[in-house]
Design a protein around this motif. Structure first.
Motif, mmCIF file in Angstrom:
data_model
loop_
_atom_site.group_PDB
_atom_site.id
_atom_site.type_symbol
_atom_site.label_atom_id
_atom_site.label_comp_id
_atom_site.label_asym_id
_atom_site.label_seq_id
_atom_site.Cartn_x
_atom_site.Cartn_y
_atom_site.Cartn_z
ATOM 1 N N ARG A 1 0.799 -1.216 0.000
ATOM 2 C CA ARG A 1 0.000 0.000 0.000
ATOM 3 C C ARG A 1 0.839 1.277 0.000
ATOM 4 N NH1 ARG A 1 -4.379 -1.361 4.817
ATOM 5 N NH2 ARG A 1 -5.561 -3.002 3.730
ATOM 6 N N ALA A 2 2.092 1.195 0.448
ATOM 7 C CA ALA A 2 2.844 2.428 0.690
ATOM 8 C C ALA A 2 4.337 2.180 0.613
ATOM 9 C CB ALA A 2 2.492 2.988 2.079
ATOM 10 N N LEU A 3 5.069 3.285 0.489
ATOM 11 C CA LEU A 3 6.525 3.285 0.616
ATOM 12 C C LEU A 3 6.894 4.107 1.838
ATOM 13 C CD1 LEU A 3 7.865 3.991 -2.999
ATOM 14 C CD2 LEU A 3 7.594 1.774 -1.867
ATOM 15 N N VAL A 4 7.700 3.534 2.736
ATOM 16 C CA VAL A 4 8.295 4.319 3.807
ATOM 17 C C VAL A 4 9.454 5.107 3.213
ATOM 18 C CG1 VAL A 4 9.575 4.209 5.990
ATOM 19 C CG2 VAL A 4 7.610 2.701 5.604
ATOM 20 N N MET A 5 9.561 6.376 3.615
ATOM 21 C CA MET A 5 10.562 7.279 3.049
ATOM 22 C C MET A 5 11.384 7.886 4.182
ATOM 23 S SD MET A 5 7.789 8.995 0.427
ATOM 24 C CE MET A 5 8.646 10.554 0.471
ATOM 25 N N CYS A 6 12.702 7.628 4.172
ATOM 26 C CA CYS A 6 13.580 8.104 5.243
ATOM 27 C C CYS A 6 14.518 9.190 4.737
ATOM 28 C CB CYS A 6 14.390 6.942 5.814
ATOM 29 S SG CYS A 6 13.397 5.697 6.661
ATOM 30 N N PRO A 7 14.833 10.173 5.596
ATOM 31 C CA PRO A 7 15.687 11.296 5.188
ATOM 32 C C PRO A 7 17.170 10.951 5.285
ATOM 33 C CG PRO A 7 15.012 11.606 7.444
ATOM 34 C CD PRO A 7 14.318 10.352 6.968
ATOM 35 N N LEU A 8 17.992 11.778 4.668
ATOM 36 C CA LEU A 8 19.443 11.643 4.764
ATOM 37 C C LEU A 8 19.849 11.660 6.228
ATOM 38 C CD1 LEU A 8 22.031 11.522 2.975
ATOM 39 C CD2 LEU A 8 22.217 13.997 3.347
ATOM 40 N N ASN A 9 20.692 10.698 6.604
ATOM 41 C CA ASN A 9 21.033 10.511 8.015
ATOM 42 C C ASN A 9 22.547 10.393 8.165
ATOM 43 O OD1 ASN A 9 20.337 9.997 10.800
ATOM 44 N ND2 ASN A 9 20.818 7.847 10.447
ATOM 45 N N GLU A 10 23.247 11.406 7.647
ATOM 46 C CA GLU A 10 24.711 11.337 7.590
ATOM 47 C C GLU A 10 25.389 12.579 8.149
ATOM 48 O OE1 GLU A 10 25.713 10.435 3.556
ATOM 49 O OE2 GLU A 10 24.447 8.636 3.493
ATOM 50 N N GLY A 11 24.644 13.416 8.887
ATOM 51 C CA GLY A 11 25.245 14.608 9.464
ATOM 52 C C GLY A 11 25.291 15.806 8.543
ATOM 53 N N THR A 12 24.711 15.681 7.358
ATOM 54 C CA THR A 12 24.687 16.787 6.389
ATOM 55 C C THR A 12 23.300 17.405 6.366
ATOM 56 O OG1 THR A 12 26.312 15.644 5.012
ATOM 57 C CG2 THR A 12 25.048 17.433 3.983
ATOM 58 N N PRO A 13 23.180 18.710 6.643
ATOM 59 C CA PRO A 13 21.866 19.352 6.594
ATOM 60 C C PRO A 13 21.307 19.353 5.171
ATOM 61 C CG PRO A 13 23.475 20.724 7.756
ATOM 62 C CD PRO A 13 24.245 19.639 7.062
ATOM 63 N N VAL A 14 19.998 19.296 5.072
ATOM 64 C CA VAL A 14 19.312 19.397 3.784
ATOM 65 C C VAL A 14 18.394 20.608 3.845
ATOM 66 C CG1 VAL A 14 17.653 18.327 2.218
ATOM 67 C CG2 VAL A 14 19.406 16.925 3.331
ATOM 68 N N PRO A 15 18.589 21.591 2.969
ATOM 69 C CA PRO A 15 17.715 22.774 2.982
ATOM 70 C C PRO A 15 16.253 22.389 2.791
ATOM 71 C CG PRO A 15 19.630 23.141 1.579
ATOM 72 C CD PRO A 15 19.632 21.680 1.933
ATOM 73 N N ARG A 16 15.381 23.139 3.436
ATOM 74 C CA ARG A 16 13.950 22.858 3.314
ATOM 75 C C ARG A 16 13.496 22.899 1.861
ATOM 76 N NH1 ARG A 16 9.341 26.182 3.386
ATOM 77 N NH2 ARG A 16 7.451 25.160 4.175
ATOM 78 N N ALA A 17 14.040 23.829 1.084
ATOM 79 C CA ALA A 17 13.649 23.932 -0.321
ATOM 80 C C ALA A 17 13.977 22.656 -1.086
ATOM 81 C CB ALA A 17 14.353 25.125 -0.974
ATOM 82 N N ASP A 18 15.084 21.999 -0.730
ATOM 83 C CA ASP A 18 15.442 20.752 -1.398
ATOM 84 C C ASP A 18 14.446 19.647 -1.048
ATOM 85 O OD1 ASP A 18 17.601 22.009 -2.494
ATOM 86 O OD2 ASP A 18 19.127 20.845 -1.446
ATOM 87 N N MET A 19 14.042 19.597 0.223
ATOM 88 C CA MET A 19 13.075 18.579 0.620
ATOM 89 C C MET A 19 11.738 18.807 -0.080
ATOM 90 S SD MET A 19 12.015 17.063 4.339
ATOM 91 C CE MET A 19 11.694 18.651 5.103
ATOM 92 N N VAL A 20 11.324 20.050 -0.183
ATOM 93 C CA VAL A 20 10.074 20.356 -0.875
ATOM 94 C C VAL A 20 10.166 19.937 -2.337
ATOM 95 C CG1 VAL A 20 8.551 22.221 -1.629
ATOM 96 C CG2 VAL A 20 9.477 22.241 0.699
ATOM 97 N N ALA A 21 11.299 20.231 -2.972
ATOM 98 C CA ALA A 21 11.478 19.849 -4.375
ATOM 99 C C ALA A 21 11.455 18.330 -4.536
ATOM 100 C CB ALA A 21 12.793 20.417 -4.904
ATOM 101 N N ALA A 22 12.068 17.615 -3.590
ATOM 102 C CA ALA A 22 12.072 16.150 -3.658
ATOM 103 C C ALA A 22 10.660 15.602 -3.504
ATOM 104 C CB ALA A 22 12.994 15.585 -2.577
ATOM 105 N N LEU A 23 9.905 16.139 -2.556
ATOM 106 C CA LEU A 23 8.531 15.687 -2.366
ATOM 107 C C LEU A 23 7.682 15.971 -3.604
ATOM 108 C CD1 LEU A 23 7.968 16.834 1.329
ATOM 109 C CD2 LEU A 23 8.040 14.464 0.507
ATOM 110 N N ALA A 24 7.910 17.113 -4.225
ATOM 111 C CA ALA A 24 7.165 17.450 -5.440
ATOM 112 C C ALA A 24 7.496 16.492 -6.578
ATOM 113 C CB ALA A 24 7.473 18.894 -5.851
#
Length: 268
Positions: free
Chosen positions: A92-115
């Motif tokens: 029914r779904a995909l679990v989606m996990c964020p980068l977990n390596e000590g590197t910040p990800v700008p909010r704009a990048d996350m929004v673009a990825a979700l889009a």
């Protein structure tokens, strides 16, 4: 309440054995993985679907698309491969996990990825389950930040949250979002010596009387807030995987949680 079983509980079991164990525990909802064990890399989606139908289980999700929040040339291709597999195997779904390596990800990048991900999931009738990770090195620790990005990407129709009781505790996030939650992962930490910031997947066992994460309080708050979905066991600790009878341990944890919630209800 409804329990589910994540394949990480018994990574050494083949699919048919894992599904059969879930049914013996009274659970007809399961999660499969692409890491421990790597079902996607080893089994065709048609075989997975046939095994699930034969056992009478429903595949809640495939865990996980990683990292989901970093726009890249291959993000869409990776997501389409997983989404096609999920649709073909009946998940029914995909679990989606964020980068977990000590590197910040700008909010704009996350929004673009979700889009980028939203139409891929919509076209296949799948839900994207965004799972913030509470580790100090995680690029997305808090559910409130995930919701803000989902709204900015106009993705509320296709994205839901994973409330993971371990990561919720590590992040120190007080607020919960029952109405935005699509799945809850439960595990406990019983080691009395490990500091919260030092807790890792290897500390995650089942929920029992020694739990330090406040699982019962979190579960109770989610249910009282209106969450009616499944609670899926996700212990990573090698000490749990080495148990001679993990099925019995799971049965005991189910009973402990049910009894704990029942005692609290009776005391009201």
């Amino acid at each position: 309440m409804t329990f589910a079983i994540n394949h990480i509980c018994t990574p050494g079991l083949r699919l048919d054995g894992f599904f059969a164990m879930a049914r013996r525990l009274g659970c007809d909802l399961v999660e499969i993985r692409n890491d421990i064990p790597d079902v996607i890399g080893s089994t065709s989606p048609q075989t997975v679907k046939a095994a699930a139908e034969a056992a009478g289980v429903t595949i809640l999700s495939i865990n996980a698309l990683y990292p989901f929040n970093v726009p890249s040339d291959d993000l869409a291709a990776r997501a389409m491969r997983m989404a096609d597999y999920a649709k073909a195997c009946g998940a029914r779904a995909l679990v989606m996990c964020p980068l977990n390596e000590g590197t910040p990800v700008p909010r704009a990048d996350m929004v673009a990825a979700l889009a980028t991900l939203a139409p891929i999931l919509r076209d296949r009738g799948l839900t994207g389950l965004v799972e913030p990770l509470g580790f100090p090195v995680s690029s997305l620790r808090r559910k409130a930040d995930a919701i803000a990005a989902i709204e900015a990407a106009d993705g509320a129709d296709v994205f839901r949250l994973v409330h993971d009781t371990f990561h919720h505790h590590l992040a120190g996030e007080a607020e919960i979002f029952p109405d935005r939650t699509g799945l809850v992962h439960i595990s406990g930490v019983v080691d009395p010596d490990v500091a919260v910031d030092d807790m890792r997947d290897g500390h995650r066992v089942l929920v029992d009387a020694g739990d330090r994460l406040g699982n019962l309080d979190q579960i109770r708050a989610l249910r009282e807030g209106g969450y009616e979905g499944p609670f899926s066991f996700e212990p990573f600790a090698q000490s749990f995987h080495d148990l001679s009878d993990p099925e019995a341990a799971l049965r005991d944890s189910i009973a402990f949680i049910a009894a704990g919630l029942g005692r609290a209800k009776a005391a009201e």
